[in-house]
Write an enzyme that holds these catalytic residues in place. Structure first.
Site, PDB file in Angstrom:
ATOM      1  N   TYR A 156      42.502  42.832 -43.981  1.00 29.20           N
ATOM      2  CA  TYR A 156      43.184  41.880 -43.106  1.00 29.20           C
ATOM      3  C   TYR A 156      42.391  40.582 -43.027  1.00 29.20           C
ATOM      4  CZ  TYR A 156      45.302  39.932 -38.876  1.00 29.20           C
ATOM      5  OH  TYR A 156      45.926  39.109 -37.970  1.00 29.20           O
ATOM      6  N   LYS A 160      43.553  36.741 -44.207  1.00 27.76           N
ATOM      7  CA  LYS A 160      43.607  35.586 -43.303  1.00 27.76           C
ATOM      8  C   LYS A 160      42.640  34.481 -43.750  1.00 27.76           C
ATOM      9  CE  LYS A 160      46.892  37.094 -40.746  1.00 27.76           C
ATOM     10  NZ  LYS A 160      48.215  36.427 -40.749  1.00 27.76           N
TER      11      LYS A 160
END
Length: 260
Positions: A156, A160
């Site tokens: 994740y 990002k």
């Protein structure tokens, strides 16, 4: 053509996306509520909420990992609402897993949804902006994990960080056309995504359900969990005339967790 400005928000059937769609509607935008087909009932509920605010809205089905579907959603928004001025590439997923256990399939999935979708959304929006002669706004979903990598959130965090880089690069490429590109970076938001993170962290570290979330909330300077409306306020700024000279920025909206 209408004089109203039009914004498309992905993942707008619930959570942060819904709050963004409602805030932009309150700001005077007509809204294309984009989400997956199984979220259509929720999405149409958001459409009704927007219409109750006196704005036009339409639900558009879009799997954001598909360039064709994002392009079709942008086309539908412009056709049905009469313009196209803002895209909010909000849709995304979390993935809670130690680095040593992440599979290739899981990496592919999170990058398709969190990263590829941003590139496809930018491409579709710019094509429509240029077609309509609009100086548009592109607003992407980053995260505090775009500024600092977090354990058990490696994939994740990587996705990002990628959004942050794409935002900076696109801002420089698109500035000559007058388009701006920015991103918002939420912290601990009280949505279903953090319920999932808390559940998975509990399985990994053995802490009771809710303790991981509370420990994270305790680290917030302002002393409370973040609401979707807190994020929507930042998006509202990026979409407004007040942000006409702001581009390539990733704005932390985390209540005081990271300081960049």
């Amino acid at each position: 053509m209408t004089n109203s400005k039009v914004a498309l928000v992905t993942g707008a059937g619930q959570g942060i996306g819904r709050a963004i769609a409602l805030k932009l509607a309150a700001d005077g935008f007509d809204i294309a509520v984009a989400d997956l087909s199984f979220q259509q009932e929720k999405g149409e509920g958001v459409v009704r909420e927007i219409e109750a605010l006196g704005r036009k809205a339409v639900f558009v089905t879009a799997d954001v990992s598909s360039k064709d579907e994002i392009t079709a959603a942008v086309d539908t928004a412009a056709e049905k609402l009469g313009s196209f001025d803002v895209i909010v590439n909000n849709a995304g997923i979390a993935q809670v897993k130690p680095i040593s256990e992440i599979t290739g399939e899981e990496l592919d999935k999170i990058f398709r949804i969190n990263v590829n979708s941003v590139v496809f959304g930018i491409q579709a929006a710019v094509a429509k902006f240029d077609e309509l002669g609009v100086k548009g706004r592109i607003i992407n979903a980053a995260s505090i994990a775009a500024i600092q990598g977090f354990p058990i959130l490696g994939a994740y965090s990587a996705s990002k960080f990628a959004v942050r880089g794409i935002t900076q690069a696109a801002a420089q490429e698109l500035a000559p056309k007058g388009h701006t590109v920015n991103a918002y970076a939420p912290g601990i938001v009280g949505t279903g995504m953090w319920d999932l993170i808390d559940e998975r962290l509990s399985e990994i570290n053995g802490k009771p359900r809710g303790q991981n979330l509370q420990e994270n909330v305790d680290s917030i300077a302002l002393g409370r969990i973040e609401k979707p409306e807190d994020v929507a306020g930042v998006v509202s700024f990026f979409a407004s005339d007040n942000a006409g000279y702001v581009t390539g920025q990733v704005l932390l909206v985390d209540g005081g967790m990271l300081y960049n």
